[in-house]
Design a protein around this motif. Structure first.
Motif, PDB file in Angstrom:
ATOM      1  N   ASN A 162       0.814  -1.214   0.000  1.00  0.00           N
ATOM      2  CA  ASN A 162       0.000   0.000   0.000  1.00  0.00           C
ATOM      3  C   ASN A 162       0.854   1.273   0.000  1.00  0.00           C
TER       4      ASN A 162
ATOM      5  N   GLU B  50       3.656   0.884   2.760  1.00  0.00           N
ATOM      6  CA  GLU B  50       3.762   1.553   4.054  1.00  0.00           C
ATOM      7  C   GLU B  50       3.520   0.585   5.205  1.00  0.00           C
ATOM      8  N   THR B  51       2.470  -0.232   5.078  1.00  0.00           N
ATOM      9  CA  THR B  51       2.196  -1.205   6.141  1.00  0.00           C
ATOM     10  C   THR B  51       2.062  -2.634   5.623  1.00  0.00           C
ATOM     11  N   SER B  52       2.025  -2.811   4.320  1.00  0.00           N
ATOM     12  CA  SER B  52       1.946  -4.168   3.761  1.00  0.00           C
ATOM     13  C   SER B  52       3.133  -4.408   2.837  1.00  0.00           C
TER      14      SER B  52
ATOM     15  N   ASP C 128       9.331  -6.540   2.970  1.00  0.00           N
ATOM     16  CA  ASP C 128       8.608  -5.720   3.944  1.00  0.00           C
ATOM     17  C   ASP C 128       9.535  -4.597   4.417  1.00  0.00           C
ATOM     18  N   ASN C 129       8.960  -3.621   5.111  1.00  0.00           N
ATOM     19  CA  ASN C 129       9.784  -2.467   5.488  1.00  0.00           C
ATOM     20  C   ASN C 129      10.556  -2.682   6.788  1.00  0.00           C
TER      21      ASN C 129
ATOM     22  N   GLY D 225       8.962  -0.772  10.263  1.00  0.00           N
ATOM     23  CA  GLY D 225       7.750   0.034  10.336  1.00  0.00           C
ATOM     24  C   GLY D 225       7.840   1.359   9.604  1.00  0.00           C
ATOM     25  N   LYS D 226       9.003   1.655   9.035  1.00  0.00           N
ATOM     26  CA  LYS D 226       9.215   2.904   8.303  1.00  0.00           C
ATOM     27  C   LYS D 226       9.567   2.559   6.858  1.00  0.00           C
TER      28      LYS D 226
END
Length: 150
Positions: free
Chosen positions: A36, A54-56, A132-133, A136-137
């Motif tokens: 996303n 951002e989160t996925s 994935d990030n 969380g950032k």
């Protein structure tokens, strides 16, 4: 017998990437699920750029059709712009390789690391890469996957 030419440690650590083989892998992408807001999947000069959402995560499946024996891939973060270098969370991702759904482990890639991963593709139909990030950032999480051999 012939004597093999000496290689410098830099060459030993960083095998040459193949743009043609990187493009060949890119062209095998069949299912692309970009994360996303910030998710991205595109071919660049230095390799395949995958940016998590951002989160996925961004998840890409490559249809290998049991046609390959192995994949040697280099994973690194693309060169960051000067304003991003000061941001400590910039350029950190988790990368997981799945062979027909079975995980080959997760790597934590940051701007100071480069990984060379060899995957045994014998009888593998689908290679899935999940990015994935990690922290969380999603800032400047520009993962580059470059194929050394396919």
């Amino acid at each position: 017998g012939a004597i093999a030419p000496k290689s410098t440690p830099v060459q030993a650590l960083m095998p040459t990437i193949s743009i043609d083989k990187t493009r060949a892998l890119f062209d095998l992408a069949t299912k692309i699920d970009v994360g996303n807001k910030t998710g991205l999947f595109e071919l660049r000069n230095e390799g395949i750029l995958i940016h998590p959402g951002e989160t996925s995560p961004t998840q890409v499946s490559f249809k290998l059709s049991r046609s390959y024996q192995k994949l040697i891939i280099r994973s690194l973060i693309a060169t960051l712009p000067a304003d991003a270098i000061a941001v400590k969370e910039a350029g950190t991702v988790g990368v997981e390789f799945l062979l027909d759904g079975k995980s080959e482990g997760r790597l934590l890639v940051d701007r100071d690391s480069t990984y060379i991963k060899t995957l045994d593709l014998t009888n593998v139909d689908i290679l899935t890469v999940v990015v994935d990030n990690s922290d969380g950032k999603p800032w400047f999480d520009w993962l580059i996957l470059a194929v050394v051999d396919l």
